[in-house]
Design a protein around this motif. Structure first.
Motif, PDB file in Angstrom:
ATOM      1  N   GLU A 108      44.296  44.590  38.698  1.00  0.00           N
ATOM      2  CA  GLU A 108      44.843  43.895  37.533  1.00  0.00           C
ATOM      3  C   GLU A 108      44.730  42.381  37.700  1.00  0.00           C
ATOM      4  N   THR A 109      44.949  41.893  38.910  1.00  0.00           N
ATOM      5  CA  THR A 109      44.786  40.466  39.180  1.00  0.00           C
ATOM      6  C   THR A 109      43.318  40.060  39.031  1.00  0.00           C
ATOM      7  N   LEU A 110      42.407  40.910  39.509  1.00  0.00           N
ATOM      8  CA  LEU A 110      40.969  40.628  39.357  1.00  0.00           C
ATOM      9  C   LEU A 110      40.599  40.436  37.890  1.00  0.00           C
ATOM     10  N   CYS A 111      41.247  41.202  37.034  1.00  0.00           N
ATOM     11  CA  CYS A 111      40.916  41.175  35.601  1.00  0.00           C
ATOM     12  C   CYS A 111      41.527  39.988  34.865  1.00  0.00           C
ATOM     13  N   THR A 112      42.562  39.380  35.433  1.00  0.00           N
ATOM     14  CA  THR A 112      43.264  38.325  34.708  1.00  0.00           C
ATOM     15  C   THR A 112      43.204  36.951  35.365  1.00  0.00           C
ATOM     16  N   PHE A 119      41.065  35.010  42.815  1.00  0.00           N
ATOM     17  CA  PHE A 119      40.137  36.133  42.776  1.00  0.00           C
ATOM     18  C   PHE A 119      39.794  36.599  44.193  1.00  0.00           C
ATOM     19  N   ARG A 120      39.512  35.656  45.067  1.00  0.00           N
ATOM     20  CA  ARG A 120      39.144  35.987  46.452  1.00  0.00           C
ATOM     21  C   ARG A 120      40.260  36.771  47.138  1.00  0.00           C
ATOM     22  N   PHE A 121      41.500  36.333  46.973  1.00  0.00           N
ATOM     23  CA  PHE A 121      42.628  37.043  47.574  1.00  0.00           C
ATOM     24  C   PHE A 121      42.803  38.430  46.965  1.00  0.00           C
ATOM     25  N   ALA A 122      42.644  38.531  45.652  1.00  0.00           N
ATOM     26  CA  ALA A 122      42.795  39.831  44.979  1.00  0.00           C
ATOM     27  C   ALA A 122      41.699  40.803  45.417  1.00  0.00           C
ATOM     28  N   VAL A 145      33.633  47.734  39.537  1.00  0.00           N
ATOM     29  CA  VAL A 145      33.556  48.427  40.829  1.00  0.00           C
ATOM     30  C   VAL A 145      34.958  48.808  41.285  1.00  0.00           C
ATOM     31  N   ALA A 146      35.910  47.892  41.161  1.00  0.00           N
ATOM     32  CA  ALA A 146      37.294  48.187  41.545  1.00  0.00           C
ATOM     33  C   ALA A 146      37.875  49.296  40.669  1.00  0.00           C
ATOM     34  N   GLU A 147      37.628  49.224  39.380  1.00  0.00           N
ATOM     35  CA  GLU A 147      38.136  50.246  38.456  1.00  0.00           C
ATOM     36  C   GLU A 147      37.612  51.639  38.825  1.00  0.00           C
ATOM     37  N   LEU A 148      36.318  51.740  39.067  1.00  0.00           N
ATOM     38  CA  LEU A 148      35.729  53.035  39.431  1.00  0.00           C
ATOM     39  C   LEU A 148      36.216  53.505  40.795  1.00  0.00           C
ATOM     40  N   GLY A 149      36.386  52.575  41.737  1.00  0.00           N
ATOM     41  CA  GLY A 149      36.914  52.929  43.050  1.00  0.00           C
ATOM     42  C   GLY A 149      38.327  53.474  42.960  1.00  0.00           C
TER      43      GLY A 149
END
Length: 187
Positions: free
Chosen positions: A21-25, A32-35, A165-169
């Motif tokens: 969710e953080t990656l998306c927002t 982004f790097r931390f998420a 990729v995160a969503e599918l994972g």
């Protein structure tokens, strides 16, 4: 009562989902790097806990062997697993050689922004800036190269962004955790 390893897997799945969710927002590279790092760690921990749950149960151990094989052979799952390993054990930084980078796009040329904006040619008023968007790239872990995944479970990935990729994972991890919980109930 749920097995402690399955409880931990569930918690890690929640952490991976929060990172997604953080990656998306997020709007900056540091966040982004931390998420992305949080996602990689939490996603891997789901499978570590599933392996821990299955190790002393012969029929479940065989099931997890199939899960491990899928993770090793599937482009997307292997990429995520090896990106985590490169981040955790390697000398490469996740946002450099083994993770996403940000790219600014104009209506015309694509510009890489590693340490500031590099403009190629003259920017006209008709060109619009779009917010930076991360992209996956090839990295090396244990002397093996891992390219951004193009396929997952036999299907083409139409837009292999870090978020996709995160969503599918996460979807795969949810499915395997659900299967493990069903197996636990069966005995």
């Amino acid at each position: 009562m749920r097995h402690p390893s399955l409880q931990k897997a569930c918690l890690s799945l929640e952490k991976a989902t929060q990172a997604y969710e953080t990656l998306c927002t997020c709007r900056d590279f540091k966040t982004f790097r931390f998420a992305w790092a949080d996602f990689l760690q939490a996603h891997n921990h789901v499978f570590s806990m599933l392996a821990n749950w299955a190790k002393d149960r012969p029929k479940h151990n065989a099931w997890y062997g199939c899960v491990r094989k899928i993770r090793r052979e599937d482009e997307l799952l292997s990429y995520v697993h090896q990106a985590r390993n490169a981040f955790e054990h390697g000398t490469q930084e996740i946002h450099g050689e083994s993770g996403p980078k940000f790219v600014y796009k104009l209506k015309g040329p694509m510009l890489l922004v590693p340490n500031g904006i590099q403009i190629l040619g003259e920017v006209t008023e008709s060109q619009e800036w779009k917010p930076p968007s991360p992209e996956l790239h090839t990295f090396i872990n244990s002397k093996k190269s891992y390219a951004p995944p193009k396929r997952h479970l036999g299907s083409q990935i139409p837009d292999p962004t870090p978020q996709k990729v995160a969503e599918l994972g996460i979807t795969f991890a949810e499915l395997k955790l659900q299967e493990a919980e069903e197996r636990e109930l069966e005995g």
